[in-house]
Scaffold this motif. Structure first.
Motif, PDB file in Angstrom:
ATOM      1  N   VAL A 299       0.834  -1.209   0.000  1.00 12.82           N
ATOM      2  CA  VAL A 299       0.000   0.000   0.000  1.00 12.82           C
ATOM      3  C   VAL A 299       0.867   1.256   0.000  1.00 12.82           C
ATOM      4  O   VAL A 299       0.626   2.198  -0.764  1.00 12.82           O
ATOM      5  N   ASN A 300       1.886   1.273   0.828  1.00 10.86           N
ATOM      6  CA  ASN A 300       2.751   2.457   0.915  1.00 10.86           C
ATOM      7  C   ASN A 300       3.527   2.698  -0.390  1.00 10.86           C
ATOM      8  O   ASN A 300       3.747   3.843  -0.790  1.00 10.86           O
ATOM      9  N   LYS A 301       3.941   1.629  -1.060  1.00 10.36           N
ATOM     10  CA  LYS A 301       4.632   1.778  -2.350  1.00 10.36           C
ATOM     11  C   LYS A 301       3.694   2.388  -3.391  1.00 10.36           C
ATOM     12  O   LYS A 301       4.084   3.261  -4.168  1.00 10.36           O
ATOM     13  N   LEU A 302       2.448   1.904  -3.412  1.00 12.73           N
ATOM     14  CA  LEU A 302       1.481   2.394  -4.399  1.00 12.73           C
ATOM     15  C   LEU A 302       1.093   3.845  -4.134  1.00 12.73           C
ATOM     16  O   LEU A 302       0.909   4.631  -5.062  1.00 12.73           O
ATOM     17  N   GLU A 405      -3.300  10.146   3.851  1.00 16.57           N
ATOM     18  CA  GLU A 405      -2.441  11.334   3.951  1.00 16.57           C
ATOM     19  C   GLU A 405      -1.042  10.982   4.428  1.00 16.57           C
ATOM     20  O   GLU A 405      -0.082  11.695   4.119  1.00 16.57           O
ATOM     21  N   ASP A 406      -0.929   9.910   5.202  1.00 14.29           N
ATOM     22  CA  ASP A 406       0.368   9.483   5.731  1.00 14.29           C
ATOM     23  C   ASP A 406       0.563   7.997   5.467  1.00 14.29           C
ATOM     24  O   ASP A 406      -0.419   7.244   5.331  1.00 14.29           O
ATOM     25  N   PRO A 407       1.820   7.533   5.404  1.00 14.63           N
ATOM     26  CA  PRO A 407       2.068   6.099   5.201  1.00 14.63           C
ATOM     27  C   PRO A 407       1.427   5.251   6.295  1.00 14.63           C
ATOM     28  O   PRO A 407       1.363   5.660   7.460  1.00 14.63           O
ATOM     29  N   SER A 410       0.189   0.672  10.644  1.00 17.12           N
ATOM     30  CA  SER A 410      -0.466  -0.506  11.214  1.00 17.12           C
ATOM     31  C   SER A 410      -1.495  -1.037  10.225  1.00 17.12           C
ATOM     32  O   SER A 410      -1.881  -0.340   9.283  1.00 17.12           O
ATOM     33  N   PHE A 411      -1.929  -2.249  10.439  1.00 15.47           N
ATOM     34  CA  PHE A 411      -2.844  -2.909   9.518  1.00 15.47           C
ATOM     35  C   PHE A 411      -4.207  -2.217   9.506  1.00 15.47           C
ATOM     36  O   PHE A 411      -4.787  -1.948  10.556  1.00 15.47           O
ATOM     37  N   ASP A 412      -4.701  -1.912   8.309  1.00 13.81           N
ATOM     38  CA  ASP A 412      -6.011  -1.286   8.124  1.00 13.81           C
ATOM     39  C   ASP A 412      -6.968  -2.340   7.563  1.00 13.81           C
ATOM     40  O   ASP A 412      -6.960  -2.630   6.371  1.00 13.81           O
ATOM     41  N   GLU A 413      -7.792  -2.899   8.442  1.00 15.61           N
ATOM     42  CA  GLU A 413      -8.673  -3.995   8.031  1.00 15.61           C
ATOM     43  C   GLU A 413      -9.689  -3.550   6.978  1.00 15.61           C
ATOM     44  O   GLU A 413      -9.951  -4.269   6.005  1.00 15.61           O
ATOM     45  N   LYS A 414     -10.256  -2.358   7.151  1.00 18.91           N
ATOM     46  CA  LYS A 414     -11.266  -1.858   6.194  1.00 18.91           C
ATOM     47  C   LYS A 414     -10.662  -1.711   4.795  1.00 18.91           C
ATOM     48  O   LYS A 414     -11.263  -2.140   3.792  1.00 18.91           O
ATOM     49  N   LEU A 415      -9.468  -1.139   4.703  1.00 24.83           N
ATOM     50  CA  LEU A 415      -8.793  -0.968   3.418  1.00 24.83           C
ATOM     51  C   LEU A 415      -8.447  -2.326   2.818  1.00 24.83           C
ATOM     52  O   LEU A 415      -8.608  -2.546   1.611  1.00 24.83           O
TER      53      LEU A 415
END
Length: 445
Positions: A299-302, A405-407, A410-415
Motif C-alpha cells: 500500500v505504501n509503495k502504491l 495522507e500518511d504512510p 499498522s494494519f487497516d482492516e477496512k482498506l
C-alpha cells in the motif's frame, strides 16, 4: 501451453543465459506469454541478466522504471482473453454434460473405458462390492483400508496403499449405480490449469443411467445413510471465527486455503494440507504479523512511491480509445444514433411549424426514442470490455489510496477488505496480492 513446454521459447531463454542475446523484441504481451505469473517470472529473470523485453503493441520496455507494473496489467488482459477462448471451447463439453452424454476419460476403480463407454471390470468390481458389503457390516473406512492392504489388493494405479479417503470416495461415488455427476472438480481456465474441488464455483450436472451399474441402488442408499449418520456422530460442532485473512490466502503449491493456528503463543497461518499432513504439501507457516506487513508495504509503495497507478490508468485510457476507434460495430451504432437524433430534431421542427399533428409527432417521437435507447444499450454492451472494466477499477483503487495522507504504520482492516481480492503464498516466502483491477503485486514476507 506452459512456457516450459515451448521448445523455442526455452531455447531463447538459454541463449539469454549464455549472454548471446541483448534485447528481446516481441509484438505483444500475449505473444510472449498468456499467463501473467509466467510473464512476470521470465521478465524478472531476464531483468537480472540485464536483458530487456520490448513489447511493441503496448509500448512497454521492461528495463524502464514502472513498466513492470504496466506489463502486469497487460499480461492480465492477455490472460483474460486466453480465458475467454478457453471458456468458449468448453461450451460443447458443458452441453454434453447437460445431455448426459459426456464420458470422462478417467474411469473409476471397478470400470474400464471401452469404446468411449464405461464398462464393468469384474476383477476390481468384486472388490468394490466387498467394500460396500463390509461397510454395511460395521467396518469403518480406516478398517477397510487396512483390510485391503493386508490382502495386498492393488489400488487403481497399482502403486501406493489404500487409505481411508480412497475408500470413502468409492463408497460415495454415484458411478457405481450407473449414474454420473459431472464437474465434481474444476480446473483453472488458464495455465497452470490447477484442479480444485467444485464447491459451487461451477454448475454440476446429474445424469441417470449413463452406464451399466455395479451396485444396486438400495445398497448404495443404505451406505449413504450410514456415512451421513457416522459423520454426524463423530463431527464436532464448532463455531467458526472469521478473521480478515479467512478464505483469502491460497497456497501456491497445492491450491488449498490457509488456516489460522496458534503456534507457541503466536498467531500463524498455514496451508490446510500442510497442517493435516506435512508430507502432503511443502508449504510453511507464516505469522499473521508478517502477512500484514507485506500488505502495508504494498500500500505504501502504491500511494507514496512512484505513480505506478497513474501510469497504468494512462495506458489503459489509451488502449480504451484505440479499442473504441477500431470497433466497427460500435462506430456503426454511433452513426445510427446520430441519424435518429437528427430525425427527432426534424420531427420537432415540423411540429413547431404546424406541419405535423400532435398525436402523430408523439407516436413517431416515442418510436424513435425507443430505438435510441435500444441502440445506446447495445453500443454500451459492445464497448464494455475487460480493458474498460479494469480502467474503472484502477481509477477507484487510486482514488481510495489517495485518501491516505500518511504512510500506513499498522494494519487497516477496512482498506484490506476493500482492495484485496486474493492472496497466494509460495514456499519461497513470496506473497502475491491480487487487488481490484486485477493488478498483482509480490512482497517477500
Amino acid at each position: 501451453m506452459k512456457a516450459e513446454n515451448r521448445t523455442e521459447f526455452q531455447r531463447m531463454i538459454q541463449m539469454c543465459e549464455l549472454h548471446q542475446i541483448d534485447l528481446i523484441v516481441t509484438k505483444s504481451v500475449s505473444r510472449f506469454a498468456r499467463n501473467a505469473k509466467e510473464s512476470l517470472a521470465y521478465v524478472r529473470k531476464l531483468k537480472l541478466l540485464g536483458i530487456g523485453v520490448q513489447f511493441e503493441k503496448e509500448g512497454i520496455f521492461t528495463l524502464a522504471l514502472g513498466d513492470e507494473m504496466l506489463l502486469n496489467t497487460f499480461s492480465a488482459i492477455a490472460q483474460e482473453e486466453s480465458k475467454a477462448i478457453s471458456q468458449n471451447q468448453r461450451l460443447s463439453i458443458v452441453k454434453r454434460m447437460e445431455d448426459g452424454e459426456y464420458v470422462d476419460s478417467n474411469a473409476p476403480y471397478g470400470f474400464r473405458l471401452i469404446n468411449k463407454e464405461l464398462s464393468v471390470y469384474e476383477p476390481e468390481a468384486e472388490i468394490v462390492r466387498t467394500i460396500f458389503r463390509l461397510y454395511l457390516n460395521g467396518f469403518s473406512t480406516s478398517e477397510l483400508a487396512r483390510e485391503l492392504n493386508t490382502r495386498n489388493i492393488p489400488t487403481k494405479t497399482g502403486k501406493g496403499v489404500w487409505r481411508s479417503a480412497k475408500v470413502a470416495y468409492i463408497l460415495g461415488n454415484e458411478k457405481y449405480i450407473g449414474d454420473s455427476r459431472y464437474q465434481k472438480t474444476y480446473r483453472d481456465t488458464t495455465v497452470p490449469f490447477k484442479q480444485f474441488t467444485n464447491r459451487g464455483q461451477e454448475d454440476q450436472f446429474y445424469a441417470q443411467g449413463t452406464h451399466a451399474p455395479l451396485i444396486d441402488k438400495e445398497t448404495f442408499e443404505k451406505v449413504q445413510f450410514l456415512l451421513k449418520k457416522r459423520q454426524d456422530a463423530f463431527s464436532k460442532s464448532t463455531t467458526q471465527n472469521i478473521y480478515p485473512l479467512t478464505s483469502r490466502i491460497q497456497c501456491s503449491e497445492c491450491g488449498s486455503f490457509f488456516r489460522r493456528r496458534i503456534v507457541s503463543g503466536n498467531v500463524k497461518w498455514g496451508c490446510c494440507q500442510h497442517i493435516s499432513d506435512k508430507n502432503a504439501c511443502r508449504s510453511n507457516y507464516y505469522s499473521e504479523e508478517r502477512i500484514y506487513d507485506g500488505f502495508i508495504a504494498m500500500v505504501n509503495k502504491l500511494r507514496f512511491g512512484e505513480d505506478i497507478l497513474g501510469q497504468v490508468i494512462s495506458r489503459l485510457e489509451s488502449a480504451t480509445i484505440m479499442y473504441k476507434k477500431n470497433n466497427l460495430a460500435a462506430r456503426e451504432m454511433s452513426q445510427n444514433i446520430a441519424e435518429l437524433n437528427a430525425k427527432l430534431l426534424m420531427l420537432e421542427q415540423l411540429r413547431a411549424k404546424g406541419y405535423l399533428a400532435p398525436e402523430v409527432h408523439q407516436a413517431q417521437s416515442r418510436e424513435i426514442s425507443n430505438q435510441l435507447a435500444s441502440l445506446k444499450k447495445e453500443r454500451q454492451t459492445e464497448l464494455d470490455t475487460q480493458i474498460i472494466r479494469m480502467l474503472e477499477d484502477v481509477r477507484h483503487l487510486k482514488a481510495t489510496l489517495d485518501e491516505l495522507e500518511d504512510p500506513l504504520e499498522s494494519f487497516d482492516e477496512k482498506l484490506f477488505m476493500e482492495i484485496i481480492k486474493e492472496i497466494t503464498i509460495s514456499r519461497a516466502d513470496e506473497m502475491e496480492m491480487t487487488i481490484i483491477g486485477g493488478l498483482k503485486f509480490t512482497e517477500l514476507i
